[in-house]
Write an enzyme that holds these catalytic residues in place. Structure first.
Site, PDB file in Angstrom:
ATOM      1  CG  ASP A  33      25.641  84.118  15.802  1.00 52.55           C
ATOM      2  OD1 ASP A  33      25.084  84.768  16.702  1.00 52.55           O
ATOM      3  OD2 ASP A  33      26.412  84.654  14.966  1.00 52.55           O
ATOM      4  CE  LYS A 170      14.977  97.377  24.222  1.00 53.46           C
ATOM      5  NZ  LYS A 170      15.720  97.419  25.474  1.00 53.46           N
ATOM      6  CG  MET A 176      11.803 108.323  29.686  1.00 53.54           C
ATOM      7  SD  MET A 176      10.576 107.689  30.847  1.00 53.54           S
ATOM      8  CE  MET A 176       9.074 107.790  29.916  1.00 53.54           C
ATOM      9  CE  LYS A 239      12.657 131.388  38.902  1.00 48.80           C
ATOM     10  NZ  LYS A 239      13.373 131.300  40.138  1.00 48.80           N
TER      11      LYS A 239
HETATM   12  P1  NAD Z   1      25.293  91.055  19.408  1.00 52.02           P
HETATM   13  O1  NAD Z   1      25.823  91.813  18.235  1.00 52.02           O
HETATM   14  O2  NAD Z   1      26.212  90.712  20.536  1.00 52.02           O
HETATM   15  O3  NAD Z   1      24.675  89.661  18.878  1.00 52.02           O
HETATM   16  C1  NAD Z   1      23.968  89.529  17.679  1.00 52.02           C
HETATM   17  C2  NAD Z   1      24.341  88.193  17.053  1.00 52.02           C
HETATM   18  O4  NAD Z   1      23.507  87.983  15.907  1.00 52.02           O
HETATM   19  C3  NAD Z   1      25.784  88.149  16.553  1.00 52.02           C
HETATM   20  O5  NAD Z   1      26.459  87.047  17.152  1.00 52.02           O
HETATM   21  C4  NAD Z   1      25.647  88.010  15.028  1.00 52.02           C
HETATM   22  O6  NAD Z   1      26.655  87.204  14.449  1.00 52.02           O
HETATM   23  C5  NAD Z   1      24.290  87.355  14.905  1.00 52.02           C
HETATM   24  N1  NAD Z   1      23.607  87.507  13.608  1.00 52.02           N
HETATM   25  C6  NAD Z   1      23.421  88.642  12.892  1.00 52.02           C
HETATM   26  N2  NAD Z   1      22.664  88.387  11.803  1.00 52.02           N
HETATM   27  C7  NAD Z   1      22.363  87.071  11.844  1.00 52.02           C
HETATM   28  C8  NAD Z   1      21.594  86.194  11.005  1.00 52.02           C
HETATM   29  N3  NAD Z   1      20.970  86.645   9.902  1.00 52.02           N
HETATM   30  N4  NAD Z   1      21.488  84.898  11.355  1.00 52.02           N
HETATM   31  C9  NAD Z   1      22.107  84.425  12.472  1.00 52.02           C
HETATM   32  N5  NAD Z   1      22.832  85.204  13.311  1.00 52.02           N
HETATM   33  C10 NAD Z   1      22.968  86.506  12.991  1.00 52.02           C
HETATM   34  O7  NAD Z   1      24.019  91.857  19.924  1.00 52.02           O
HETATM   35  P2  NAD Z   1      23.302  91.769  21.362  1.00 52.02           P
HETATM   36  O8  NAD Z   1      23.904  92.745  22.307  1.00 52.02           O
HETATM   37  O9  NAD Z   1      23.171  90.334  21.760  1.00 52.02           O
HETATM   38  O10 NAD Z   1      21.864  92.365  20.987  1.00 52.02           O
HETATM   39  C11 NAD Z   1      20.860  91.599  20.327  1.00 52.02           C
HETATM   40  C12 NAD Z   1      19.556  92.399  20.370  1.00 52.02           C
HETATM   41  O11 NAD Z   1      19.205  92.656  21.721  1.00 52.02           O
HETATM   42  C13 NAD Z   1      19.669  93.771  19.679  1.00 52.02           C
HETATM   43  O12 NAD Z   1      18.476  94.031  18.975  1.00 52.02           O
HETATM   44  C14 NAD Z   1      19.846  94.723  20.849  1.00 52.02           C
HETATM   45  O13 NAD Z   1      19.398  96.032  20.534  1.00 52.02           O
HETATM   46  C15 NAD Z   1      18.995  94.048  21.914  1.00 52.02           C
HETATM   47  N6  NAD Z   1      19.356  94.366  23.314  1.00 52.02           N
HETATM   48  C16 NAD Z   1      20.655  94.399  23.708  1.00 52.02           C
HETATM   49  C17 NAD Z   1      20.961  94.679  25.034  1.00 52.02           C
HETATM   50  C18 NAD Z   1      22.396  94.699  25.511  1.00 52.02           C
HETATM   51  O14 NAD Z   1      22.613  95.147  26.659  1.00 52.02           O
HETATM   52  N7  NAD Z   1      23.364  94.218  24.742  1.00 52.02           N
HETATM   53  C19 NAD Z   1      19.930  94.932  25.971  1.00 52.02           C
HETATM   54  C20 NAD Z   1      18.611  94.868  25.530  1.00 52.02           C
HETATM   55  C21 NAD Z   1      18.329  94.566  24.210  1.00 52.02           C
END
Ligand code: NAD
Length: 288
Positions: A33, A170, A176, A239
């Site tokens: 990360d 997705k 929706m 209506k």
């Molecule tokens: P988050 O921001 O908590 O985590 C993302 C992580 O990616 C961060 O720790 C960030 O430092 C890291 N990151 C960013 N760019 C990077 C790179 N180039 N290389 C390495 N690490 C990098 O986000 P999240 O909530 O875990 O969401 C992740 C994905 O899942 C998103 O696309 C989100 O839309 C999707 N999602 C989230 C949820 C939810 O409830 N949080 C539910 C379904 C789907």
């Protein structure tokens, strides 16, 4: 089950628990990360770059905010594809613009990797419990291979079609739920401002199509069977919508979604669908 080497990139709210479930499933997971704190908190074997996480891996998984991040993590300088053995699986589980998923899939395939888009539904709690709903876009054989990983993160895996189709599913799903969130909130504010007890309003709405959802009630019974003979006529729906908008205007309740819906019902009327079932809305929009 043989132990596999997995590189996991993106150890945020979702990625951290998902990667931990792969470890609990007996696999060897190396995490990367951009945030050192996220790597530490996830508790996997740490890597210094996406490439290092992918070195010798059977599979690389990305769980990142946006498509640009996925491209950078896979194909950028120090990206996973620099070290990932050819023929390995690349599984992107991020929520990404599907047109970008197509680009990512094509780029990964042109570099000799097998690509699966597998975005997830449900919440971070489900990620902790390994009970996500996973929407997979993949060739059949690649999905069969990917299941050994996906089944540790989710309890429901739906094969949506070829690469790119998981990403599309997705976005359809989120469209929706995101739009209906507005109308749910509007309806509860309308209830409160019209003097109704909120719990009573919720009880009522949970017992009807309002709360149970068109996809669970009216659509399967009517338009999805090809039947638009009126159960509840589109004219009558308009209506009632006008009554709600008029009441809301009098008591200062916001109705952004209702105001957007009104011209669509009016169009249905203008197109001669007023005396059809309100689910004829689907046919109206298909015709546009
Ligand atoms: P988050 O921001 O908590 O985590 C993302 C992580 O990616 C961060 O720790 C960030 O430092 C890291 N990151 C960013 N760019 C990077 C790179 N180039 N290389 C390495 N690490 C990098 O986000 P999240 O909530 O875990 O969401 C992740 C994905 O899942 C998103 O696309 C989100 O839309 C999707 N999602 C989230 C949820 C939810 O409830 N949080 C539910 C379904 C789907």
């Amino acid at each position: 089950m043989p132990v596999k080497k997995i590189g996991f990139i993106g150890l945020g709210v979702m990625g951290a628990p998902m990667s931990r479930n792969l470890v609990m499933g007996g696999h060897e997971v190396t995490g990367f990360d951009l945030s050192a704190e996220a790597i530490r908190a996830a508790g996997n074997r740490p890597a210094s770059s996406a490439a290092a996480a992918a070195d010798g891996a059977d599979c690389i998984i990305t769980m990142l905010p946006k498509g640009d991040h996925v491209k950078q993590a896979l194909f950028g300088d120090g990206g996973a594809c620099e070290k990932l053995p050819k023929g390995s699986l690349v599984i992107d589980m991020s929520t990404v613009q599907p047109l970008e998923t197509d680009e990512i899939a094509a780029e990964a395939q042109s570099r000799g990797f097998r690509f699966v888009d597998a975005p997830v539904g449900r919440t971070s709690r489900h990620a902790e419990e390994g009970k996500l709903l996973i929407m997979a876009g993949a060739e059949v054989g690649d999905l069969e291979d990917a299941r050994q990983y996906l089944s540790l993160m989710g309890d429901t895996i739906i094969h949506c079609g070829k690469p790119g189709m998981g990403s599309r599913a997705k976005i359809v799903n989120n469209y929706m739920s995101i739009v209906s969130n507005v109308v749910v909130a509007e309806s509860l504010v309308l209830a409160e401002r019209s003097g109704l007890d909120l719990d009573v309003a919720i009880d009522v709405c949970r017992g009807t199509t309002a709360g149970q959802g068109h996809l669970n009630t009216t659509y399967p019974a009517k338009v999805l069977q090809g039947d638009t003979a009126p159960g509840f006529m589109l004219d009558l729906a308009l209506k009632d919508l006008k009554i709600a908008l008029e009441l809301a205007a009098r008591i200062n309740a916001p109705t952004y979604a209702g105001a957007a819906a009104r011209p669509v019902y009016e169009l249905g009327q203008a197109c001669g669908k007023g005396r059809e079932d309100w689910t004829a809305m689907l046919q109206l929009l298909r015709g546009i």
